[in-house]
Scaffold this active site. Sequence first.
Site, PDB file in Angstrom:
ATOM      1  N   ASP A  62      18.328 -13.921  -8.297  1.00  0.00           N
ATOM      2  CA  ASP A  62      18.903 -13.862  -6.953  1.00  0.00           C
ATOM      3  C   ASP A  62      20.254 -14.566  -6.883  1.00  0.00           C
ATOM      4  O   ASP A  62      20.570 -15.432  -7.705  1.00  0.00           O
ATOM      5  CB  ASP A  62      17.965 -14.540  -5.944  1.00  0.00           C
ATOM      6  CG  ASP A  62      16.707 -13.745  -5.672  1.00  0.00           C
ATOM      7  OD1 ASP A  62      16.521 -12.689  -6.307  1.00  0.00           O
ATOM      8  OD2 ASP A  62      15.900 -14.193  -4.837  1.00  0.00           O
ATOM      9  N   HIS A 111      17.371 -17.692 -10.547  1.00  0.00           N
ATOM     10  CA  HIS A 111      18.695 -17.561  -9.934  1.00  0.00           C
ATOM     11  C   HIS A 111      19.782 -17.521 -11.005  1.00  0.00           C
ATOM     12  O   HIS A 111      19.777 -18.340 -11.919  1.00  0.00           O
ATOM     13  CB  HIS A 111      18.952 -18.715  -8.960  1.00  0.00           C
ATOM     14  CG  HIS A 111      18.015 -18.711  -7.787  1.00  0.00           C
ATOM     15  ND1 HIS A 111      16.748 -19.242  -7.865  1.00  0.00           N
ATOM     16  CD2 HIS A 111      18.160 -18.215  -6.534  1.00  0.00           C
ATOM     17  CE1 HIS A 111      16.136 -19.073  -6.696  1.00  0.00           C
ATOM     18  NE2 HIS A 111      16.972 -18.456  -5.869  1.00  0.00           N
TER      19      HIS A 111
END
Length: 238
Positions: free
Chosen positions: A46, A192
């Site tokens: 993400d 991430h």
Amino acid sequence: MRRGLGWGLIALLGYIGLPYLLVQRLNLGLLHEGPPQGNTLALTFDDGPDPQTTPAVLDALKAADMHATFFVLAPLAEAHPDLIRRALAEGHEVQAHAVRHVHAWMRSPWSAVLEPGRAARRIAAVTRQPVHLHRPPHGAYTLATIMGQRLANLRGAHWSVEGGDWRTGATPETTLAALLPRLSPGAVVVLHDAGPGAKVTVPMLPALLKAMQVQGLRSVSLREWQDGSSAPRNSAEL
């Protein structure tokens, strides 16, 4: 006064409480896991792309011959189309995260309704292919978020294993140790490739991929599960 407060609580329950329980926690209607048989799981990333950290994530995945799904922020995708092109060319999947990284509970209902479609359209303009998945920031939902996904013909995408790379005090070593016992076929792992979590994930990822190889596991894009294909399909060049 009490009646008004009661109706307010009922409205809040319907707008936030039920979506939190049924969607965010129980994953009803969301893509959050794959087939438990076989040897594949799905690594997802993400908040990117970020030219300072995303290339290292792509390098590690390429070295291990594995593929992932990137849930990207529209402004960053527009600012760094070269990273989007590279991810697609190397067999990864690019889907929608947000235009603005704001928790759903902090948005106005109108903003929450519009956000999924706006993000998907802007990202599709960069990838030059349809966007069909949306993961809202923090994986958080309200009734308006669900409506926005439906209106934009998007499916919500969640996860079954949270890497926790963003947590205060997280290190590559502690994050890896927490992840390893939870890796199994069908798992969707969220990490991430940008922001605070990337400082942990970038140095940790090669060791994670090596451990997966030792266990006989490989990462595939979410599209590969949906297509029922065991071999990744590279996207056309932009």
